[in-house]
Design a protein around this motif. Structure first.
Motif, PDB file in Angstrom:
ATOM      1  N   GLU A   1      13.920  17.059  19.265  1.00  0.00           N
ATOM      2  CA  GLU A   1      14.598  16.338  20.351  1.00  0.00           C
ATOM      3  C   GLU A   1      15.757  17.173  20.898  1.00  0.00           C
ATOM      4  O   GLU A   1      16.336  16.824  21.922  1.00  0.00           O
ATOM      5  CB  GLU A   1      15.153  14.999  19.828  1.00  0.00           C
ATOM      6  CG  GLU A   1      14.075  13.999  19.453  1.00  0.00           C
ATOM      7  CD  GLU A   1      14.661  12.796  18.742  1.00  0.00           C
ATOM      8  OE1 GLU A   1      14.728  11.722  19.355  1.00  0.00           O
ATOM      9  OE2 GLU A   1      15.042  12.931  17.556  1.00  0.00           O
TER      10      GLU A   1
ATOM     11  N   VAL B   1       6.528  15.269  22.102  1.00  0.00           N
ATOM     12  CA  VAL B   1       6.006  13.940  21.778  1.00  0.00           C
ATOM     13  C   VAL B   1       5.023  14.058  20.605  1.00  0.00           C
ATOM     14  O   VAL B   1       4.241  15.008  20.539  1.00  0.00           O
ATOM     15  CB  VAL B   1       5.317  13.375  23.051  1.00  0.00           C
ATOM     16  CG1 VAL B   1       4.438  12.194  22.742  1.00  0.00           C
ATOM     17  CG2 VAL B   1       6.377  13.014  24.091  1.00  0.00           C
ATOM     18  N   HIS B   2       5.073  13.123  19.679  1.00  0.00           N
ATOM     19  CA  HIS B   2       4.111  13.136  18.563  1.00  0.00           C
ATOM     20  C   HIS B   2       2.712  12.878  19.116  1.00  0.00           C
ATOM     21  O   HIS B   2       2.506  11.913  19.866  1.00  0.00           O
ATOM     22  CB  HIS B   2       4.492  12.041  17.559  1.00  0.00           C
ATOM     23  CG  HIS B   2       3.770  12.162  16.258  1.00  0.00           C
ATOM     24  ND1 HIS B   2       2.409  11.998  16.131  1.00  0.00           N
ATOM     25  CD2 HIS B   2       4.214  12.468  15.010  1.00  0.00           C
ATOM     26  CE1 HIS B   2       2.059  12.174  14.864  1.00  0.00           C
ATOM     27  NE2 HIS B   2       3.138  12.475  14.168  1.00  0.00           N
TER      28      HIS B   2
ATOM     29  N   ASP C   1       1.462   9.226  18.309  1.00  0.00           N
ATOM     30  CA  ASP C   1       2.275   8.073  18.711  1.00  0.00           C
ATOM     31  C   ASP C   1       3.431   8.581  19.573  1.00  0.00           C
ATOM     32  O   ASP C   1       4.403   9.126  19.064  1.00  0.00           O
ATOM     33  CB  ASP C   1       2.813   7.355  17.455  1.00  0.00           C
ATOM     34  CG  ASP C   1       3.688   6.151  17.811  1.00  0.00           C
ATOM     35  OD1 ASP C   1       4.061   5.994  18.997  1.00  0.00           O
ATOM     36  OD2 ASP C   1       4.003   5.374  16.895  1.00  0.00           O
ATOM     37  N   PRO C   2       3.323   8.388  20.906  1.00  0.00           N
ATOM     38  CA  PRO C   2       4.327   8.957  21.814  1.00  0.00           C
ATOM     39  C   PRO C   2       5.747   8.455  21.576  1.00  0.00           C
ATOM     40  O   PRO C   2       6.700   9.078  22.033  1.00  0.00           O
ATOM     41  CB  PRO C   2       3.836   8.550  23.208  1.00  0.00           C
ATOM     42  CG  PRO C   2       2.653   7.700  23.031  1.00  0.00           C
ATOM     43  CD  PRO C   2       2.240   7.685  21.596  1.00  0.00           C
ATOM     44  N   SER C   3       5.909   7.336  20.851  1.00  0.00           N
ATOM     45  CA  SER C   3       7.267   6.829  20.609  1.00  0.00           C
ATOM     46  C   SER C   3       7.933   7.576  19.458  1.00  0.00           C
ATOM     47  O   SER C   3       9.112   7.373  19.189  1.00  0.00           O
ATOM     48  CB  SER C   3       7.230   5.329  20.298  1.00  0.00           C
ATOM     49  OG  SER C   3       6.729   5.111  18.993  1.00  0.00           O
ATOM     50  N   ARG C   4       7.183   8.419  18.770  1.00  0.00           N
ATOM     51  CA  ARG C   4       7.718   9.094  17.578  1.00  0.00           C
ATOM     52  C   ARG C   4       7.911  10.591  17.808  1.00  0.00           C
ATOM     53  O   ARG C   4       7.380  11.160  18.753  1.00  0.00           O
ATOM     54  CB  ARG C   4       6.789   8.859  16.379  1.00  0.00           C
ATOM     55  CG  ARG C   4       6.816   7.409  15.955  1.00  0.00           C
ATOM     56  CD  ARG C   4       5.938   7.098  14.786  1.00  0.00           C
ATOM     57  NE  ARG C   4       5.883   5.661  14.621  1.00  0.00           N
ATOM     58  CZ  ARG C   4       6.698   4.951  13.825  1.00  0.00           C
ATOM     59  NH1 ARG C   4       7.586   5.562  13.085  1.00  0.00           N
ATOM     60  NH2 ARG C   4       6.592   3.643  13.762  1.00  0.00           N
TER      61      ARG C   4
ATOM     62  N   ARG D   1      11.038   7.336  14.695  1.00  0.00           N
ATOM     63  CA  ARG D   1      11.008   7.104  16.141  1.00  0.00           C
ATOM     64  C   ARG D   1      11.991   8.019  16.869  1.00  0.00           C
ATOM     65  O   ARG D   1      13.055   8.331  16.333  1.00  0.00           O
ATOM     66  CB  ARG D   1      11.366   5.647  16.459  1.00  0.00           C
ATOM     67  CG  ARG D   1      10.298   4.688  16.024  1.00  0.00           C
ATOM     68  CD  ARG D   1      10.505   3.289  16.566  1.00  0.00           C
ATOM     69  NE  ARG D   1       9.533   2.390  15.949  1.00  0.00           N
ATOM     70  CZ  ARG D   1       8.261   2.309  16.326  1.00  0.00           C
ATOM     71  NH1 ARG D   1       7.828   3.030  17.356  1.00  0.00           N
ATOM     72  NH2 ARG D   1       7.422   1.489  15.713  1.00  0.00           N
ATOM     73  N   ALA D   2      11.645   8.405  18.088  1.00  0.00           N
ATOM     74  CA  ALA D   2      12.547   9.211  18.912  1.00  0.00           C
ATOM     75  C   ALA D   2      13.844   8.447  19.119  1.00  0.00           C
ATOM     76  O   ALA D   2      13.829   7.230  19.332  1.00  0.00           O
ATOM     77  CB  ALA D   2      11.893   9.512  20.256  1.00  0.00           C
TER      78      ALA D   2
ATOM     79  N   GLU E   1      16.006   7.730  16.918  1.00  0.00           N
ATOM     80  CA  GLU E   1      16.444   6.996  15.724  1.00  0.00           C
ATOM     81  C   GLU E   1      17.590   7.691  15.000  1.00  0.00           C
ATOM     82  O   GLU E   1      18.451   7.036  14.419  1.00  0.00           O
ATOM     83  CB  GLU E   1      15.235   6.839  14.793  1.00  0.00           C
ATOM     84  CG  GLU E   1      15.396   5.865  13.676  1.00  0.00           C
ATOM     85  CD  GLU E   1      14.107   5.742  12.851  1.00  0.00           C
ATOM     86  OE1 GLU E   1      13.006   5.637  13.438  1.00  0.00           O
ATOM     87  OE2 GLU E   1      14.204   5.787  11.608  1.00  0.00           O
TER      88      GLU E   1
END
Lengths: 109, 462
Positions: free
Chosen positions: B112, B120-121, B124-127, B389-390, B392
């Motif tokens: 990040e 992006v993972h 899972d794009p939120s991670r 999660r991004a 976090e």
């Protein structure tokens, strides 16, 4: 140990780093958080922490942490394996020297 | 498949990954891929990596593409020389496919902290994909390339390999030349490899390993060979260091480790309890040693020798240095430069840096004692949790540093280690870490190949 605003400014000066005023409170908080965290090494008794250079070296495992592992090469000049000669990537190159602009004439790139 | 066809196929995959918003690359072009294919087709077809496309973390220099380290301070920089590892891979028939996104100057555990946006993972794009070599990990996990180079200073390949469900191998310090790897913490930095399989990673590592007169920290020993995979683990004693299995380990990671433990036993290995008591001090030690070395290494980015230049308001050369560095480095790099400068400064050197060097020796001695005490390999979780999660952990630098709690002791000790996928927890990959004695990279990889065959990496664990 607590780091204050003046400590951050002093260290920033040593590091040649301009720090914006609005970033200072955050930096003070975060550097204190990091320094407090790494201070847990103080829980180790001083005598427990061996000198990295001490002890016998193992020929099968010559890894020594930190600068102790560095061996110096013979001081013999050799060619640097550049893909392009310096004259191609330096704006001006003459008689073995890089020519650079006078500082007063530097422009914002 | 011809090298030209592989180059076209790889270009299509890279374009698809970009279109999907992975943000895993900082540079690639079809023209460069096609040129690589033409070069490779002139090489013997039996070269060890013939036609294999490989992505490079963007802190490994090449002469035909920019190297930015995901930093604004290196915008537009093209190296006049090539990294030894890249020269060796190209000589073995590999094609450089792309420069991969990363945490700026390899400082981070989530990718990040790139000046060019987060990676992006792939599942899972939120991670986050982990870091700092998150772009390389994501490209392998997304099936864009079979292998990629990353770099490790304190776990930056094993941790993202675990998060993304691929193999990540950090060789022994001194196995692979650091010439052409942009320096972060020179006593820790290792060019390392991601592969879809242990064999892919081992082939790449074998091709680029060996002494290099341009890096005096490489050891003058025979190059690593591609290991013969073991059929089983009979005769091996594998240590489980109790400090790496805390009571609060994430249940999915604990279940994955139970699966790895069972498979290891079924393959014939003897599992033994061991203790590495000073590993508890690895993260604080690392966050003194690495920033100290970084503060010295990054002093060269001053607006005179590299990158864009900013004139400071006060005028003068120091104002130029300070303005350029203040604007050119992102927040995490600035934090580490400040911490590194602080621990090296007068009055604090003994309390922090000298002490950390001594604790580093204690950490390395723990491993040495375990291996000389009859243990062949060590088995631990790679990370305390699956991918987080991004956003976090970006507010608390120490929380981010603790993502590396199981990997950075090994970096401080200079040992070889790898992360192997051992299953998935609620769809997210879990990795197990195998650690070998110094320069026993081949034996470690051979054992990992046996374990890989026994474990289905996609199996859900509970």
């Amino acid at each position: 140990m607590s780091i204050g605003r003046d400590d951050v400014l002093h260290v920033a000066r040593l590091a040649e780093l301009a720090v914006r005023d609005e970033d200072l409170p955050r930096l003070v908080d975060q550097l204190n958080r990091i320094v407090d965290y790494v201070a847990q090494l103080d829980r180790l008794p001083a005598e427990a922490a061996a000198d990295p250079q001490a002890g016998e070296s193992d020929p099968d495992d010559p890894f020594l942490p930190g600068p102790a592992q560095v061996t110096l090469r013979d001081d013999v000049p050799g060619p640097v394996p550049l893909a392009r000669p310096p004259a191609e990537f330096a704006p001006e190159f003459a008689e073995g020297f890089f020519l650079v602009p006078r500082h007063g004439a530097m422009e914002d790139l | 498949m011809s090298a030209a066809a592989v180059a076209r196929d790889t270009g299509a995959r890279l374009a698809a990954a970009d279109a999907a918003g992975l943000n895993a690359t900082l540079y690639w072009s079809q023209e460069l891929l096609d040129a690589e294919a033409r070069r490779v087709e002139a090489l013997p077809a039996d070269s060890s990596l013939h036609g294999m496309p490989i992505a490079l973390k963007d802190n490994i220099v090449t002469t035909d593409a920019p190297t930015t380290c995901a930093s604004r301070i290196l915008a537009g920089y093209v190296s006049p020389y090539e990294a030894t590892a890249v020269t060796r891979l190209r000589g073995a028939g590999a094609m450089v496919a792309a420069k991969a996104n990363m945490d700026e100057f390899a400082m981070g555990s989530s990718t990040e902290h790139s000046a060019f946006g987060r990676v992006v993972h792939p599942l899972d794009p939120s991670r986050v994909p982990g870091g700092s070599s998150g772009g390389s990990a994501a490209l392998v996990a997304a099936g864009v390339v079979p292998a990629a180079l990353g770099s490790e200073t304190g776990g930056s390949v094993r941790q993202p390999a675990s998060f993304c469900g691929v193999v990540g191998v950090k060789p022994s310090y001194g196995r692979v030349s650091r010439f052409g790897l942009v320096a972060f913490g020179s006593s820790l930095d290792c060019i390392s490899v991601f592969g879809r399989t242990v064999d892919d990673a081992a082939r790449v590592l074998a091709a680029m390993s060996g002494h290099d007169p341009l890096d005096r920290t490489t050891l003058d020993r025979p190059s690593m060979r591609r290991p013969e995979p073991r059929r089983d683990l009979r005769g091996l004693r594998i240590g489980l260091p109790r400090e790496y299995f805390p009571a609060d380990l994430h249940p999915g990671v604990a279940a994955g480790m139970e699966r790895a433990r069972r498979a290891t036993r079924e393959l014939g290995a003897e599992l033994v309890d061991v203790s590495l008591p000073h590993s508890a001090f690895a993260v604080p030690t690392y966050y003194i040693v690495a920033p100290a070395e970084a503060a010295a290494n990054l002093a060269r980015y001053d607006g005179v020798r590299y990158g864009p230049r900013r004139i400071g308001a006060a005028g003068g050369i120091q104002a130029l240095y300070q303005a350029t560095r203040g604007e050119g480095f992102g927040p995490e790099v600035q934090r580490r430069i400040l911490i590194g400068t602080y621990v090296l400064s007068a009055g604090y050197y003994d309390a922090y840096y000298r002490k950390a060097q001594r604790v580093r020796k204690l950490i390395a001695d723990d491993f040495r004692r375990a291996f000389t005490g009859g243990v062949d390999l060590l088995l631990t979780p790679t990370t305390p949790t699956p991918a987080f999660r991004a956003g976090e952990k970006t507010g608390d630098p120490v929380a981010m540093y603790l993502a590396d709690v199981f990997v950075c002791a090994i970096s401080l000790a200079g040992l070889p280690a790898l992360s192997l996928p051992v299953g998935r927890s609620e769809g997210l990959p879990v990795g197990a870490q195998l650690i070998g004695p110094f320069f026993e990279d081949e034996a470690m990889l051979a054992a990992a190949a046996a374990l890989e065959r026994a474990l289905g990496a996609d199996a859900e664990v509970r």
